[in-house]
Design an enzyme around this catalytic site. Structure first.
Site, short mmCIF file in Angstrom:
data_model
loop_
_atom_site.label_atom_id
_atom_site.label_comp_id
_atom_site.label_asym_id
_atom_site.label_seq_id
_atom_site.Cartn_x
_atom_site.Cartn_y
_atom_site.Cartn_z
N HIS A 176 0.82 -1.21 0.00
CA HIS A 176 0.00 0.00 0.00
C HIS A 176 0.86 1.26 0.00
CE1 HIS A 176 -3.24 2.78 0.96
NE2 HIS A 176 -4.10 1.79 0.83
N GLY A 211 3.87 21.57 12.15
CA GLY A 211 5.12 20.89 12.44
C GLY A 211 6.26 21.34 11.56
N PRO A 212 7.44 20.80 11.82
CA PRO A 212 8.65 21.24 11.10
C PRO A 212 8.74 20.64 9.70
CG PRO A 212 9.17 19.45 12.61
CD PRO A 212 7.73 19.79 12.85
N PHE A 251 12.68 16.02 7.77
CA PHE A 251 12.43 14.59 7.60
C PHE A 251 12.74 13.87 8.91
CE2 PHE A 251 14.00 10.38 5.91
CZ PHE A 251 12.73 9.89 5.62
N SER A 308 12.33 7.81 11.24
CA SER A 308 11.59 6.72 11.89
C SER A 308 10.09 6.86 11.75
CB SER A 308 11.97 6.64 13.36
OG SER A 308 11.56 7.83 14.03
N GLY A 338 8.35 9.58 9.38
CA GLY A 338 7.84 10.11 8.12
C GLY A 338 6.93 11.29 8.38
#
Length: 539
Positions: free
Chosen positions: A84, A165-166, A169, A172, A174
């Protein structure tokens, strides 16, 4: 569950193989006050688990936040592989209005969830569907394009700055997508063929088709083809974004048609998560019409749909656990305390030292019994070899009598509730507020028994035809039914007229009186006609 507003949350987590992680996320939802976990649907090939839970807006956000925190601790996206598409540990978290909740309520839930998660665990969150205002990043496939593997580069592009949010990346985890949408049905059709053949069918039916110049046949449908190792067969895996336009049975028939053209077998289908009762009944009605069946009982309609769609082909489809209406249905003892009583209990409370329930509730009961006896006479005729020539007539007469019987049952409680509301209004301090409340409550106390009269009155035409054609062995049953129907209408009429005396709205009084008088006159004439027909029948 008794809540004013009920919202559904259907988070998809990128873990479908490690049962300890699946269970930990389940526990975080169950342990959230006000949340009820309805379904957990893991997939090994997809390596993905879909959770479905409901609650009030505040509780539903708390539950989603707790689940996301658990996923942040336990899921490592650097090791994740599955069929998926995905971009994060909690991949997508939609909020769906279920009861007494608006799309705006769900947009607010998504934004609150995104804000809290970004602050509490420091991960990027994107908004989609109704929660997003930017066309180029409104659809899930737009945001998830490139998936987890392309996320690091994507976040460097200012166009793809997260809504919360920032813009960094987090290997752990995503990133997560959250938003508000209408009820989506995740639906798979099982194909005895290859992944490529299933995908070919998906391209034919999905709205996007193969390209902008070659769209697919079905609106509001997204789909791909894949192979499921544990099932040992391929699936056309689809999301039905608007089941009222493109319902499961239509999708099943279209996929089956394409499979036949490819000389492929179809081995039923699968609903992932929960499904609205309406979609199941739409399928049942389609096959009832297609096959010229006669089924009016809801449970039998559900069973027909399950069988025709092959919904138990992958795992047992238990309607009590898979149809959301049944899962979140309020206890009848709360919503209909009188109607859910035993007959003995109702009669005893009727004869107790309380003004309600009274004649109005009793009238609804009696009228419902009258309609029920009419339907019973039809069932005593339908399907018997002796009366085989009358099957088409009974198919016409039974449904309206059955429907009236069921429609009258809620009025047992509605009449008592209307009386109680009027008493409450009388207890308010004298003044404009009390006057307005009393007028509103009084009209409700009139409209409820008037509705009882209207519903019961719909039965006369089929009852008269039933007197002509019904099994004569049920003569006395139909006579009792007709008399009960007339008595229920008369009792409701008395409740209407006694309350009209206190109504200060002359136009309302005039129109309501005329309507009620016409119904009672028709009841008198119809009862007389039915009794005469039955008395003169020789067969």
């Amino acid at each position: 569950m008794a809540v004013d507003a009920l919202v559904e949350c259907v988070p998809n987590f990128s873990e479908g193989r490690d049962q300890s992680i699946i269970d930990a996320i389940s526990k975080s939802i169950r342990d959230t006050p006000g949340c009820t976990l309805l379904d957990v649907d893991p997939g090994k090939s997809t390596n993905r688990t879909v959770y479905t839970f409901v609650g009030c807006p505040k509780s539903i956000v708390d539950g989603a936040v707790n689940a996301a925190k658990t996923a942040f601790k336990l899921i490592d996206m650097t090791k994740h592989h599955g069929e998926h598409p995905r971009m994060g540990a909690l991949d997508v978290c939609p909020f769906v209005p279920i009861r007494n909740a608006t799309m705006e309520d769900c947009v607010n839930c998504a934004k609150e969830f995104g804000k809290r998660i970004s602050e509490e665990i420091g991960v990027p969150i994107f908004l989609y569907e109704e929660a997003s205002t930017q066309a180029y990043r409104k659809q899930l496939k737009q945001i998830r394009s490139g998936e987890y593997e392309g996320l690091e580069e994507k976040l460097k592009d200012p166009k793809w700055a997260p809504d919360f949010g920032p813009a960094k990346f987090v290997p752990s985890y995503g990133a997560s997508v959250t938003g508000a949408r209408s009820f989506l049905i995740a639906y798979n059709v099982n194909i005895l063929g290859t992944k490529e053949q299933a995908h070919r069918i998906a391209l034919n039916v999905r709205e996007a088709g193969r390209s902008d110049n070659e769209p697919g046949r079905l609106k509001f449908l997204k789909g791909i083809g894949w192979y499921v190792d544990e099932y040992k067969m391929a699936q056309v895996s689809m999301n039905l974004d608007n089941y009222l336009v493109t319902p499961p049975h239509m999708v099943f028939e279209e996929c089956s048609k394409d499979a036949r053209e490819l000389n492929l077998g179809v081995a039923g289908s699968e609903i992932v998560g929960l499904v609205p009762l309406e979609a199941i009944l739409m399928a049942a009605d389609y096959y009832i019409q297609k096959e010229n069946l006669f089924i009016i009982d809801e449970s039998l309609k559900v069973r027909l749909a399950i069988e025709r769609l092959g919904l138990s082909s992958c795992s047992y489809f238990d309607p009590k656990k898979r149809i959301i209406d049944y899962m979140v249905q309020e206890d009848l003892a709360v919503t209909q305390p009188l109607a859910s009583m035993t007959l003995k209990g109702f009669i005893e409370i009727l004869g107790s030292r309380t003004p309600a329930p009274g004649g109005g509730s009793a009238s609804a009961v009696i009228a419902a019994m009258g309609a029920g006896l009419g339907a019973m006479t039809g069932w005593m005729t339908f399907g018997k070899k002796k009366f085989e020539a009358l099957d088409s007539v009974m198919r016409e007469l039974i449904p309206p009598l059955d429907k009236a019987m069921r429609d009258l049952i809620p009025y047992i409680d509605a009449d008592t509730n209307a009386f109680n509301d009027y008493i409450k209004a009388m207890g308010l301090p004298k003044g404009p507020v009390r006057d307005e409340a009393m007028d509103k409550a009084l009209k409700q106390a009139i409209n409820v028994p008037l509705s009882t009269m209207k519903i019961a009155s719909r039965c006369w035409e089929p009852m008269i035809k039933m007197a002509h054609h019904g099994n004569i062995a049920s003569k006395s049953d139909l006579e009792v039914g007709a008399k009960s129907l007339e008595t229920g209408i008369w009792g409701a009429y008395r409740n209407v007229t006694i309350n009209l005396k206190d109504c200060k709205d002359p136009k309302y009084v005039e129109s309501t009186t005329a309507e009620a008088n016409a119904i009672i006159e028709n009841a008198n004439q119809s009862l007389k006609k039915i009794l005469e027909i039955l008395e003169n029948r020789k067969d």
